[in-house]
Design a protein around this motif. Sequence first.
Motif, mmCIF file in Angstrom:
data_model
loop_
_atom_site.group_PDB
_atom_site.id
_atom_site.type_symbol
_atom_site.label_atom_id
_atom_site.label_comp_id
_atom_site.label_asym_id
_atom_site.label_seq_id
_atom_site.Cartn_x
_atom_site.Cartn_y
_atom_site.Cartn_z
ATOM 1 N N LYS A 259 23.321 28.131 -15.315
ATOM 2 C CA LYS A 259 24.109 26.921 -15.587
ATOM 3 C C LYS A 259 24.038 26.053 -14.334
ATOM 4 C CE LYS A 259 28.125 25.791 -18.321
ATOM 5 N NZ LYS A 259 29.183 24.969 -17.729
ATOM 6 N N PRO A 260 23.077 25.143 -14.234
ATOM 7 C CA PRO A 260 22.786 24.459 -12.973
ATOM 8 C C PRO A 260 23.613 23.198 -12.709
ATOM 9 C CG PRO A 260 21.162 23.842 -14.603
ATOM 10 C CD PRO A 260 22.084 24.836 -15.279
ATOM 11 N N GLU A 261 24.426 22.770 -13.670
ATOM 12 C CA GLU A 261 25.162 21.525 -13.480
ATOM 13 C C GLU A 261 26.340 21.708 -12.514
ATOM 14 O OE1 GLU A 261 23.556 21.867 -17.658
ATOM 15 O OE2 GLU A 261 24.918 23.063 -16.446
ATOM 16 N N ASN A 262 26.758 20.614 -11.937
ATOM 17 C CA ASN A 262 27.991 20.583 -11.155
ATOM 18 C C ASN A 262 28.830 19.410 -11.652
ATOM 19 O OD1 ASN A 262 29.795 19.514 -8.930
ATOM 20 N ND2 ASN A 262 29.088 21.390 -7.942
ATOM 21 N N PHE A 263 29.993 19.730 -12.224
ATOM 22 C CA PHE A 263 30.882 18.716 -12.779
ATOM 23 C C PHE A 263 32.018 18.386 -11.824
ATOM 24 C CE2 PHE A 263 28.925 20.920 -16.355
ATOM 25 C CZ PHE A 263 28.525 19.873 -17.172
ATOM 26 N N ARG A 264 32.043 19.020 -10.670
ATOM 27 C CA ARG A 264 33.187 18.902 -9.762
ATOM 28 C C ARG A 264 32.962 17.882 -8.654
ATOM 29 N NH1 ARG A 264 34.305 24.360 -7.040
ATOM 30 N NH2 ARG A 264 35.306 24.786 -9.039
ATOM 31 N N SER A 265 31.849 17.984 -7.958
ATOM 32 C CA SER A 265 31.717 17.325 -6.661
ATOM 33 C C SER A 265 31.058 15.955 -6.724
ATOM 34 C CB SER A 265 30.897 18.219 -5.719
ATOM 35 O OG SER A 265 31.517 19.485 -5.563
ATOM 36 N N ALA A 266 31.532 15.071 -5.839
ATOM 37 C CA ALA A 266 30.876 13.782 -5.637
ATOM 38 C C ALA A 266 29.468 14.016 -5.077
ATOM 39 C CB ALA A 266 31.692 12.930 -4.670
ATOM 40 N N ARG A 267 28.619 12.995 -5.138
ATOM 41 C CA ARG A 267 27.216 13.168 -4.764
ATOM 42 C C ARG A 267 27.043 13.697 -3.341
ATOM 43 N NH1 ARG A 267 26.731 8.556 -7.952
ATOM 44 N NH2 ARG A 267 25.336 8.809 -9.744
ATOM 45 N N ARG A 268 27.730 13.099 -2.380
ATOM 46 C CA ARG A 268 27.542 13.513 -0.988
ATOM 47 C C ARG A 268 28.081 14.915 -0.739
ATOM 48 N NH1 ARG A 268 29.140 7.596 1.516
ATOM 49 N NH2 ARG A 268 27.094 6.628 1.148
ATOM 50 N N PRO A 290 27.579 11.757 -16.029
ATOM 51 C CA PRO A 290 26.664 10.600 -16.017
ATOM 52 C C PRO A 290 26.735 9.884 -14.671
ATOM 53 C CG PRO A 290 27.969 10.649 -18.036
ATOM 54 C CD PRO A 290 28.544 11.689 -17.145
ATOM 55 N N ASP A 291 25.669 9.182 -14.325
ATOM 56 C CA ASP A 291 25.591 8.500 -13.029
ATOM 57 C C ASP A 291 26.781 7.585 -12.788
ATOM 58 O OD1 ASP A 291 23.293 9.790 -12.449
ATOM 59 O OD2 ASP A 291 21.954 8.120 -12.917
ATOM 60 N N ASN A 292 27.186 6.853 -13.803
ATOM 61 C CA ASN A 292 28.265 5.886 -13.612
ATOM 62 C C ASN A 292 29.635 6.554 -13.470
ATOM 63 O OD1 ASN A 292 28.116 6.668 -16.355
ATOM 64 N ND2 ASN A 292 29.284 4.873 -16.992
ATOM 65 N N LEU A 293 29.716 7.866 -13.757
ATOM 66 C CA LEU A 293 30.981 8.585 -13.630
ATOM 67 C C LEU A 293 30.973 9.567 -12.458
ATOM 68 C CD1 LEU A 293 31.792 9.370 -17.387
ATOM 69 C CD2 LEU A 293 32.681 7.505 -15.967
ATOM 70 N N THR A 294 29.878 9.578 -11.691
ATOM 71 C CA THR A 294 29.775 10.472 -10.535
ATOM 72 C C THR A 294 29.961 9.658 -9.264
ATOM 73 O OG1 THR A 294 28.178 11.846 -11.723
ATOM 74 C CG2 THR A 294 28.356 12.179 -9.354
ATOM 75 N N PRO A 295 31.092 9.827 -8.566
ATOM 76 C CA PRO A 295 31.340 9.026 -7.352
ATOM 77 C C PRO A 295 30.433 9.435 -6.203
ATOM 78 C CG PRO A 295 33.052 10.679 -7.624
ATOM 79 C CD PRO A 295 32.207 10.749 -8.861
ATOM 80 N N GLU A 296 30.248 8.516 -5.263
ATOM 81 C CA GLU A 296 29.447 8.837 -4.082
ATOM 82 C C GLU A 296 30.185 9.826 -3.186
ATOM 83 O OE1 GLU A 296 26.346 8.070 -2.896
ATOM 84 O OE2 GLU A 296 26.050 7.428 -4.965
#
Length: 628
Positions: A259-268, A290-296
Motif C-alpha cells: 500500500k504505497p500511498e500516503n494520505f497524511r503528510s504534506a509534500r515536503r 489529489p494534487d490540489n488537496l495535498t499541501p506543500e
Amino acid sequence: MTSRIDARDTDADRLIRDVLDRKGKAGFIVTAGAGSGKTTSLVKALAHVTAIRRTQLRARTQRIACITYTEVAAAEIHGDVQDDPLVYVSTIHSFLWEAIAPFQSDIGAWIKRQLAAKIDEVSGKIEKAKTPAKRDRMTQDRARYQRQLEALYSVRKFTYSVGPDWGRGQVGHADVLKMVPRILMEQPLLAKIIATRFPIIFIDESQDTETDVVAGLIHVYRTVKSDFCLGFFGDPMQQIYPTGIGQVPVEPGWAVINKPENFRSARRVLDVVNRVRAAADGDTQTPGRPDNLTPEGHAYFIVLPTDADRVASMDVVRRWLAYRTSNDAWVTDAPDGVKILVAMHKLAARRLGFANLHAAFHPKNPPALATAFIEGTAWPIMPFANVILPLCDASNDNAALRILRKHSGLVRDDLAGAGRIRERLAAARDAVTDLRGLVAAAGPGSVGKTLRFAHHTRLIDPVPQLARYLDPDGPHSDQVLSEKAREVLDAFMKCDVRELQGYLRYVSRQSPYSTQHATKGAEFPRVIVLLDDSEGVMPAYSYDKLLGLAELSQTDRENKANGRDTTVERSRRLLYVCVSRAREELAVVVYAENVEAAILSLKVSGLADEPLTLSDLTYDLGKDPSST
C-alpha cells in the motif's frame, strides 16, 4: 459504519477483497507505510466480509477476529464497525486468553512445568551462591515456588489478570504470550477450535506482534483443513519493539500486498519520510490525495551544538519555526500546538520532571518492568494512576466513591449489614483525607510512604507481586520477586510522588513531549524530532551511528555480517516512525559535537539538502521585530 468504509478504494483494498472472496484456505500480508491508511483498509476488509458472509457466519455461530495492539486501537475499530457483533476486536492478550480459557487442564500443566523449571533453576543457583545472605534468599524463593506448586492442586479454575498469582490460579499478561503459542503447537484440538470459532483472523500492527504468537497463528493456518483466512496488516519499517517479528514470513500461496500511498503528510514532509526510508528498503510513498488537496507544508533540518543550553536552544528553534511558517502554534504547549518527539524517554523525563522515576525503572540490564514503564502499564505505578492521584484531585470528589468501589476492597468486600457499610465509608473518608496530606507533603520517599499507607488502609488492591513487597508476611507471601523487580521497587519507593504527575501527563500524551512508542499510530499537525545521543545513549539506538558521526561497535559489525538487526537499522526505523507522525510541518533537530561534520553527513546521506544552524536561526529572528 464510519467514513473509513466510504473512503475511496486503493489497489490494496481491491486485492484484499480478492483474497477474502476465495474459497478454502487463504492468507495475505499487507505492507502499509506510515500514513497509508492501514486502519482504513483493515476496516474496509471487515466491512466486506461481514457484508458477504453475514448469513453464513450467523448460521455457524462464527465471528471475525481482529487483533489489535492496544485497547485504544480496539475501541477505535469497534467504533468504525459500529460494534457489529460479528466482529470480535481485542488485544492479543485478550484474544489468546479467550482461546485458551476452556483448556483448564492444559493451563494447569503448563504452570506446573514453569514452576518445576523455576525450582530447578533456583536450586542450581543456590549451590553457586557466593554469600550466605544470597543463599538464604534463594532458598526462601525455592520454598515459595514449592508452595505455589503444591497450591495448584487445590485450584478449581484459572483466571486471567495483569499480574500472575499461580498458587491462586491467576495467569498474567506475560504468561499468556508464552503459554498459548506453546499449547497451540502441542494441542491440535486448540488450533481446530480457533479456526472453527474465527474462520477469519486479522492481525493489526503485525510487525510488533511477538514472534511466537505469529508462529502460533501460522501453525493454525497450516494445520486446519476448513475454510480459513489469516491476514496481517503492518509495516516492518515501523517495528519499534524488540520482541516484534518485523517481517512476517510468507506462506506458499499467500498474497503480498503493498500500500504505497500516503494520505497524511504534506509534500515536503513526505519527502523527508521517503528519504529516511529509502536507505532501508528502497520503498517510497506517493501522495494519496489529489494534487490540489495535498499541501506543500514545511520541513527543516537544524543542527545545534551539544554544548548549547537545551531549554534556551529549543526556545530559539520554536520561535524561529513560528516566524518562518507564520504560525504561533509552534510556541504553545496546547494540545493542538507542537509535539516534540525524542528517541529516549530519559530526555523527556528530564524535561518533564520525572528523571528519578525513570531511573528507578531503568537499572542496568532493565527488567520487563522497563518496557511496561514506557507503555504506561507498569504494575507498581497503577495504584497511583487508578486510585491515589485521582482521589487526591479535588475535581474528582464526586467520583471518589466510584473509584473506591472499582479498586478498593475497603468499600467493596464483606459489606453485610448497613452498619458495616457506614463504618467502611467513614474509614475510607478518613483514609482519603490522610492520603491527601501525604501526597501534598511530597518530597523524597513520598512514593513509598503513600503507597504503604494506601495498602495498609486497603484503599488499593495491588497486584500480588506488589502486595508481597509491601507486606512480606501477608496473604501473598508465596509470591517470588526477582532481584531486578526488587531493585526497581526499592528505587521507586525513594521517589517523590510529584514526579508521577509529570510522568502520567507524559504517557497519556498530555505534554508536548513524547516518543515513538507513546505515539504509535498517532499523527500531529506539527512535529519536532530531537536527535540527541549526548543526553544518554540507549544501547539499542544511536543517531550518531546512523549519521556516520560515531563508529560502529564490534557487536554492530558482527550483527551486520550475520544479517541480524543493527543499531543503525533500529535507529533508522525509529527516525522513520517519528518523522512520519507529522501532517503539515516538521523540524528535525540534531544536536552534534561537530556541527560541520553533522551538516556534511546529512547532505551526503541524502537526508537534507540545506541544514540550518543556530546562527541561521538567530540571524532571521534578529530581522523579525516580533520575535524580541
